[in-house]
Design a protein around this motif. Structure first.
Motif, short mmCIF file in Angstrom:
data_model
loop_
_atom_site.label_atom_id
_atom_site.label_comp_id
_atom_site.label_asym_id
_atom_site.label_seq_id
_atom_site.Cartn_x
_atom_site.Cartn_y
_atom_site.Cartn_z
N PHE A 7 0.85 -1.20 0.00
CA PHE A 7 0.00 0.00 0.00
C PHE A 7 0.88 1.26 0.00
O PHE A 7 0.59 2.24 -0.68
N GLU A 8 1.95 1.19 0.79
CA GLU A 8 2.89 2.32 0.87
C GLU A 8 3.58 2.54 -0.48
O GLU A 8 3.71 3.68 -0.95
N ARG A 9 4.00 1.43 -1.09
CA ARG A 9 4.68 1.55 -2.40
C ARG A 9 3.74 2.14 -3.46
O ARG A 9 4.16 2.94 -4.31
N ALA A 10 2.48 1.74 -3.41
CA ALA A 10 1.50 2.27 -4.37
C ALA A 10 1.35 3.79 -4.20
O ALA A 10 1.25 4.53 -5.19
N ALA A 11 1.35 4.25 -2.95
CA ALA A 11 1.26 5.70 -2.70
C ALA A 11 2.53 6.40 -3.17
O ALA A 11 2.47 7.50 -3.75
N LEU A 101 -1.69 12.27 14.10
CA LEU A 101 -1.16 12.81 12.83
C LEU A 101 -0.59 14.21 13.03
O LEU A 101 0.49 14.54 12.52
N GLU A 102 -1.30 15.04 13.80
CA GLU A 102 -0.84 16.41 14.03
C GLU A 102 0.43 16.45 14.86
O GLU A 102 1.20 17.41 14.80
N GLY A 103 0.69 15.38 15.60
CA GLY A 103 1.87 15.33 16.45
C GLY A 103 3.16 14.91 15.75
O GLY A 103 4.24 14.97 16.34
N LEU A 104 3.05 14.48 14.50
CA LEU A 104 4.27 14.11 13.76
C LEU A 104 5.14 15.34 13.56
O LEU A 104 4.64 16.42 13.22
N LYS A 105 6.46 15.18 13.77
CA LYS A 105 7.37 16.33 13.67
C LYS A 105 7.31 16.97 12.28
O LYS A 105 7.31 18.18 12.13
N THR A 106 7.30 16.13 11.25
CA THR A 106 7.11 16.62 9.87
C THR A 106 5.82 15.99 9.37
O THR A 106 5.65 14.78 9.46
N PRO A 107 4.91 16.80 8.85
CA PRO A 107 3.59 16.24 8.49
C PRO A 107 3.66 15.14 7.44
O PRO A 107 4.55 15.13 6.58
N ALA A 108 2.72 14.22 7.54
CA ALA A 108 2.56 13.19 6.50
C ALA A 108 1.96 13.85 5.26
O ALA A 108 1.32 14.90 5.35
N ASP A 109 2.17 13.22 4.09
CA ASP A 109 1.48 13.71 2.89
C ASP A 109 0.47 12.69 2.35
O ASP A 109 -0.25 12.96 1.39
N TYR A 110 0.41 11.52 3.01
CA TYR A 110 -0.58 10.50 2.64
C TYR A 110 -0.82 9.64 3.87
O TYR A 110 0.11 9.40 4.65
N VAL A 111 -2.06 9.20 4.05
CA VAL A 111 -2.41 8.47 5.27
C VAL A 111 -3.11 7.15 4.94
O VAL A 111 -4.02 7.11 4.12
N LEU A 112 -2.65 6.09 5.60
CA LEU A 112 -3.31 4.78 5.54
C LEU A 112 -3.99 4.56 6.88
O LEU A 112 -3.33 4.55 7.92
N VAL A 113 -5.30 4.41 6.87
CA VAL A 113 -6.08 4.31 8.12
C VAL A 113 -6.68 2.92 8.26
O VAL A 113 -7.33 2.42 7.33
N ASP A 114 -6.48 2.31 9.41
CA ASP A 114 -7.09 1.00 9.66
C ASP A 114 -8.61 1.16 9.76
O ASP A 114 -9.11 2.09 10.39
N GLY A 115 -9.33 0.23 9.13
CA GLY A 115 -10.79 0.25 9.23
C GLY A 115 -11.43 0.64 7.92
O GLY A 115 -10.83 0.55 6.85
N ASN A 116 -12.70 1.11 8.01
CA ASN A 116 -13.44 1.43 6.80
C ASN A 116 -13.96 2.86 6.78
O ASN A 116 -14.83 3.22 5.99
N MET A 117 -13.40 3.71 7.68
CA MET A 117 -13.91 5.06 7.80
C MET A 117 -12.77 6.04 8.07
O MET A 117 -11.96 5.81 8.97
N LEU A 124 -5.87 15.42 4.42
CA LEU A 124 -4.79 14.83 3.63
C LEU A 124 -5.34 13.73 2.72
O LEU A 124 -6.34 13.09 3.05
N PRO A 125 -4.66 13.48 1.58
CA PRO A 125 -5.02 12.31 0.78
C PRO A 125 -4.88 11.05 1.65
O PRO A 125 -3.90 10.93 2.41
N ALA A 126 -5.86 10.16 1.57
CA ALA A 126 -5.85 9.01 2.48
C ALA A 126 -6.67 7.87 1.90
O ALA A 126 -7.49 8.07 1.01
N GLN A 127 -6.42 6.68 2.45
CA GLN A 127 -7.29 5.54 2.13
C GLN A 127 -7.49 4.70 3.38
O GLN A 127 -6.62 4.65 4.26
N THR A 128 -8.66 4.07 3.44
CA THR A 128 -8.93 3.14 4.54
C THR A 128 -8.54 1.74 4.08
O THR A 128 -8.62 1.42 2.89
#
Length: 201
Positions: A7-11, A101-117, A124-128
């Protein structure tokens, strides 16, 4: 099924470079906060043996916690019992995710979230990913970090409120926990909006 980095490689193939896996623990317990972690792994240094924290032994989780801390960017956050009771457990778990997410020292530019929501405030661009903690190494890492940190919170609360068995049940509604509630009553750390507690008030 073991988690991988696909999933990370695809992003990354789409041009994203800072991909955060996000997971939470503690939706089901009757007591304590809900805890979330956001983890950005270094593709060149992925710890061996990442998996859904529930499938790992305590010893394996602790080893991986140390390894992840050494090689990854990690942020951990909570939503309190008051917030859980005020906005409901789903919203509170999403609030904890956003804080992580807000606590990361350098912000993420894509997020993978566990679950369906996705959290409703996430811009941010993201996928569940359903069962993401068993499929994505970044989410597996987040599940481990969140689990260890929430367990530490519950161990500390168990010392302040002995008798409920929080050091072993982590606030879940075990037989011992329910019996202690009937004998000792409700603490400030119990979720009053959850039915077994609500019925006792």
């Amino acid at each position: 099924m073991k988690p991988d980095f696909e999933f990370e490689r695809a992003a990354m193939a789409q041009g994203y470079t800072r991909i955060a896996g996000v997971d939470e623990v503690g939706r089901g317990p009757l007591a304590g906060p809900v805890t979330a972690a956001a983890v950005i792994l270094d593709p060149a240094h992925i710890p061996e043996g990442l998996n859904d924290s529930k499938k790992l032994t305590k010893k394996a989780r602790e080893r991986l916690y140390d390894e992840i801390m050494e090689v990854a960017e990690v942020s951990i956050a909570h939503a309190t019992v008051e917030e859980i009771d005020g906005i409901n457990i789903l919203r509170a778990s999403h609030l904890a995710m956003m804080r992580a997410l807000e606590g990361l020292k350098t912000p993420a530019d894509y997020v993978l979230v566990d679950g369906n929501m996705l959290p409703r405030d996430l811009v941010l661009p993201a996928q569940t990913i359903i069962k993401g903690d068993s499929r994505s190494q970044s989410i597996s890492a987040a599940s481990i970090m969140a689990k260890i940190c929430r367990d530490c919170v519950m161990l500390s609360l168990a010392q302040q409120h002995p008798g409920y068995g929080w050091e072993t049940n982590m606030g879940y509604g075990s037989k011992r926990h329910i019996e202690a509630l009937q004998e000792l009553g409700v603490t400030p750390h119990h979720r009053r909006s959850f039915k077994p507690i609500y019925k006792m008030l």
